[in-house]
Design an enzyme around this catalytic site. Structure first.
Site, PDB file in Angstrom:
ATOM      1  CE1 TYR A 130      -3.896   2.216   1.481  1.00 58.52           C
ATOM      2  CE2 TYR A 130      -2.085   3.265   2.668  1.00 58.52           C
ATOM      3  CZ  TYR A 130      -3.398   3.269   2.230  1.00 58.52           C
ATOM      4  OH  TYR A 130      -4.225   4.319   2.559  1.00 58.52           O
ATOM      5  CG  LEU A 132      -1.458   7.595   1.602  1.00 61.87           C
ATOM      6  CD1 LEU A 132      -2.218   8.135   0.396  1.00 61.87           C
ATOM      7  CD2 LEU A 132      -2.443   7.380   2.766  1.00 61.87           C
ATOM      8  CD  GLU A 370      -2.668   0.037   8.458  1.00 58.28           C
ATOM      9  OE1 GLU A 370      -3.796  -0.094   8.936  1.00 58.28           O
ATOM     10  OE2 GLU A 370      -2.098  -0.825   7.782  1.00 58.28           O
ATOM     11  NE  ARG A 382     -11.429  16.400  10.040  1.00 62.94           N
ATOM     12  CZ  ARG A 382     -10.600  15.527   9.468  1.00 62.94           C
ATOM     13  NH1 ARG A 382     -11.058  14.421   8.921  1.00 62.94           N
ATOM     14  NH2 ARG A 382      -9.307  15.757   9.456  1.00 62.94           N
TER      15      ARG A 382
HETATM   16  C1  LIG Z   1       7.389   0.523   9.911  1.00 63.83           C
HETATM   17  C2  LIG Z   1       6.495   1.418   9.135  1.00 63.83           C
HETATM   18  C3  LIG Z   1       5.719   0.884   8.116  1.00 63.83           C
HETATM   19  C4  LIG Z   1       4.905   1.717   7.346  1.00 63.83           C
HETATM   20  N1  LIG Z   1       4.185   1.175   6.308  1.00 63.83           N
HETATM   21  C5  LIG Z   1       3.530   2.000   5.463  1.00 63.83           C
HETATM   22  C6  LIG Z   1       2.919   1.485   4.265  1.00 63.83           C
HETATM   23  O1  LIG Z   1       2.942   0.275   4.004  1.00 63.83           O
HETATM   24  N2  LIG Z   1       2.330   2.358   3.407  1.00 63.83           N
HETATM   25  C7  LIG Z   1       2.273   3.702   3.653  1.00 63.83           C
HETATM   26  O2  LIG Z   1       1.717   4.430   2.834  1.00 63.83           O
HETATM   27  N3  LIG Z   1       2.838   4.235   4.787  1.00 63.83           N
HETATM   28  C8  LIG Z   1       3.463   3.407   5.690  1.00 63.83           C
HETATM   29  N4  LIG Z   1       4.057   3.915   6.831  1.00 63.83           N
HETATM   30  C9  LIG Z   1       4.041   5.371   7.027  1.00 63.83           C
HETATM   31  C10 LIG Z   1       3.164   5.800   8.199  1.00 63.83           C
HETATM   32  O3  LIG Z   1       1.809   5.671   7.861  1.00 63.83           O
HETATM   33  C11 LIG Z   1       3.567   7.244   8.554  1.00 63.83           C
HETATM   34  O4  LIG Z   1       4.829   7.162   9.183  1.00 63.83           O
HETATM   35  C12 LIG Z   1       2.560   7.933   9.463  1.00 63.83           C
HETATM   36  O5  LIG Z   1       1.363   8.172   8.780  1.00 63.83           O
HETATM   37  C13 LIG Z   1       3.093   9.254  10.043  1.00 63.83           C
HETATM   38  O6  LIG Z   1       3.661  10.058   9.074  1.00 63.83           O
HETATM   39  P1  LIG Z   1       5.118  10.690   9.330  1.00 63.83           P
HETATM   40  O7  LIG Z   1       6.009   9.563   9.716  1.00 63.83           O
HETATM   41  O8  LIG Z   1       5.489  11.469   8.126  1.00 63.83           O
HETATM   42  O9  LIG Z   1       4.942  11.610  10.588  1.00 63.83           O
HETATM   43  P2  LIG Z   1       4.453  13.150  10.595  1.00 63.83           P
HETATM   44  O10 LIG Z   1       3.201  13.286   9.815  1.00 63.83           O
HETATM   45  O11 LIG Z   1       5.587  14.023  10.208  1.00 63.83           O
HETATM   46  O12 LIG Z   1       4.118  13.366  12.122  1.00 63.83           O
HETATM   47  C14 LIG Z   1       5.103  13.638  13.123  1.00 63.83           C
HETATM   48  C15 LIG Z   1       4.385  13.792  14.466  1.00 63.83           C
HETATM   49  O13 LIG Z   1       3.479  14.908  14.399  1.00 63.83           O
HETATM   50  C16 LIG Z   1       2.170  14.484  14.726  1.00 63.83           C
HETATM   51  N5  LIG Z   1       1.200  15.262  13.958  1.00 63.83           N
HETATM   52  C17 LIG Z   1       1.173  15.469  12.619  1.00 63.83           C
HETATM   53  N6  LIG Z   1       0.112  16.199  12.274  1.00 63.83           N
HETATM   54  C18 LIG Z   1      -0.564  16.465  13.415  1.00 63.83           C
HETATM   55  C19 LIG Z   1      -1.766  17.167  13.723  1.00 63.83           C
HETATM   56  N7  LIG Z   1      -2.520  17.741  12.778  1.00 63.83           N
HETATM   57  N8  LIG Z   1      -2.154  17.251  15.020  1.00 63.83           N
HETATM   58  C20 LIG Z   1      -1.427  16.657  15.992  1.00 63.83           C
HETATM   59  N9  LIG Z   1      -0.289  15.959  15.763  1.00 63.83           N
HETATM   60  C21 LIG Z   1       0.124  15.856  14.490  1.00 63.83           C
HETATM   61  C22 LIG Z   1       2.137  13.010  14.383  1.00 63.83           C
HETATM   62  O14 LIG Z   1       1.094  12.334  15.069  1.00 63.83           O
HETATM   63  C23 LIG Z   1       3.515  12.564  14.805  1.00 63.83           C
HETATM   64  O15 LIG Z   1       3.530  12.343  16.185  1.00 63.83           O
HETATM   65  C24 LIG Z   1       4.840   3.098   7.635  1.00 63.83           C
HETATM   66  C25 LIG Z   1       5.599   3.615   8.691  1.00 63.83           C
HETATM   67  C26 LIG Z   1       6.415   2.796   9.428  1.00 63.83           C
HETATM   68  C27 LIG Z   1       7.238   3.387  10.535  1.00 63.83           C
END
Ligand SMILES: Cc1cc2nc3c(=O)[nH]c(=O)nc-3n(C[C@H](O)[C@H](O)[C@H](O)COP(=O)(O)OP(=O)(O)OC[C@H]3O[C@@H](n4cnc5c(N)ncnc54)[C@H](O)[C@@H]3O)c2cc1C
Length: 392
Positions: A130, A132, A370, A382
């Protein structure tokens, strides 16, 4: 205190569900338990065990039977993922993401493509990722920048994805890319062959847990995808991605329940064996209370996941917010329970001879991916503030 496993409540489950649970439990005992520690230590992707899971229908649990899936409910799937994760959360979570991507594909692909690829995905003969998240678009996924430009009978993809589970070992990528304007409405979803020309894979990420499955970045450099590989219609990709995540969040929650149950069982057994101050640990009331709180949290989390699964199965209009609440609650509870179980094991909990530290490491990421648990709160708040509906 007896040495039997802590009983999982059965009252709200039907006979079929109890049978799925037993099948998953027996399978995990036979096919995961002897090898899970080794897959973790050696970062080995257990392709053979996943193929065997596919033979039991676990790779297309809620995929239509017409496409080769098991045609089960989301609740049934949650029951299966919990059992698999009680032994190996990492491998269970990989299978859960494959299920999510496979459902997105089979539910939205054009019939000819669906029939060509669907059965192999649903049986686990082929695996899906997946795609995204991007380096600059995590929680704010609708800001993604990977572009898909229409060119005759195809689209040409350029951009990159980050943190893709299974990348490098999967066969099909479900890719969300921008075909139109900024924001969610400009995003479309595509099924892309993982070995298409122009796709590049980054190095295997070195992670805290989830060692039995690779995580890599994926780049798209002029990747040509036939227009009939579009899932749904142009502009529907973000909606499809979020629909996939409703189920995905339940699956990941179920994986946290499994890890927590595995850790609780181990802590309970250990309290009956380990002696200090001339007594079994089980005789210290401080630890009894800890165990009681762990069990209470786990049962509450399981009820929440099952309620959310029933909402999704019933296609309730508020299913998304229930899935978000279940994900927030169950993944936080799951990690906390594993951490407490580690504490009950003392120093032995910290070493690899016992499975506790692996269960704890593996379920930490469930609070992040996720949609992070902060983003789950955004979704819940929301709903509360915009709809004024009660959540019951
Ligand atoms: C091992 C692993 C496997 C993964 N597998 C997949 C996959 O198969 N496919 C895929 O598409 N993605 C995958 N991901 C990505 C994962 O979904 C993202 O890491 C996650 O959505 C967070 O995005 P980010 O790491 O960029 O953190 P950021 O979005 O940069 O967030 C950093 C911090 O800020 C907080 N934050 C951000 N916005 C807000 C807000 N509006 N209000 C309050 N707090 C906020 C977050 O909660 C977090 O604590 C994977 C990640 C990992 C670590």
């Amino acid at each position: 205190m007896d040495m039997h496993a802590f009983p999982t409540p059965t009252t709200d489950l039907g006979e079929d569900q109890l049978a799925y649970r037993k099948a998953a439990r027996d399978f995990a005992q036979a096919e995961f338990a002897p090898y899970a520690a080794h897959w973790d230590t050696d970062s080995e992707f257990p392709r053979e065990a996943i193929a065997k899971a596919g033979e039991l229908g676990f790779c297309g649990l809620y995929v239509d039977e017409a496409v080769g899936g098991a045609g089960l409910t989301r609740l049934d799937a949650a029951i299966v993922f919990e059992e698999l994760a009680a032994i190996d959360p990492s491998t269970a979570a990989f299978i859960s993401i494959h299920n999510m991507a496979t459902w997105m594909f089979t539910a939205h692909a054009q019939p000819s493509l669906r029939d060509a690829w669907g059965p192999a995905l649903a049986s686990g003969e082929k695996l899906a990722s997946y795609c995204l998240t991007e380096p600059g678009a995590g929680s704010d996924a609708a800001s993604l920048k990977t572009r898909a430009e229409r060119d005759g009978d195809s689209y040409v993809l350029n951009g990159s994805k980050a943190f893709i589970s299974g990348a490098g070992v999967t066969d099909v990528l479900v890719v969300m890319a921008r075909t139109g304007q900024d924001g969610a409405g400009g995003i479309s979803a595509f099924a892309v062959s993982a070995d298409a020309q122009g796709i590049g894979y980054g190095r295997k990420e070195d992670k805290l847990g989830w060692h039995s499955q690779p995580t890599r970045s994926v780049s798209f450099d002029g990747v040509r995808v036939s227009a009939d590989h579009l899932l749904g219609k142009e502009g529907e990709g973000f909606r499809i991605a979020m629909k996939g995540l409703d189920g995905g969040r339940l699956n990941i929650s179920a994986c946290s329940l499994g890890a927590a149950q595995g850790a609780l069982d181990a802590a309970r057994r250990y309290m009956g064996e380990r002696r200090q101050f001339g007594k079994k640990l089980a005789e210290f009331q401080g630890l009894q209370f800890k165990l009681a709180d762990m069990a209470t949290q786990l049962v509450a989390a399981r009820q929440m996941v099952h309620t959310a699964a029933r909402k999704l199965d019933a296609r309730s209009s508020d299913a998304t917010v229930w899935c978000a609440m279940a994900k927030r609650f169950a993944t936080d509870a799951g990690f906390a329970i594993c951490n407490e179980a580690l504490q009950i094991h003392g120093g032995y909990g910290y070493i690899r001879e016992y499975p506790i530290e692996r269960l704890m490491r593996d379920c930490r990421v469930h609070q992040i991916l996720e949609g992070t648990n902060e983003i789950m709160r955004v979704i819940i708040a929301r709903h509360l503030l915009n709809t004024h509906e009660e959540l019951r």
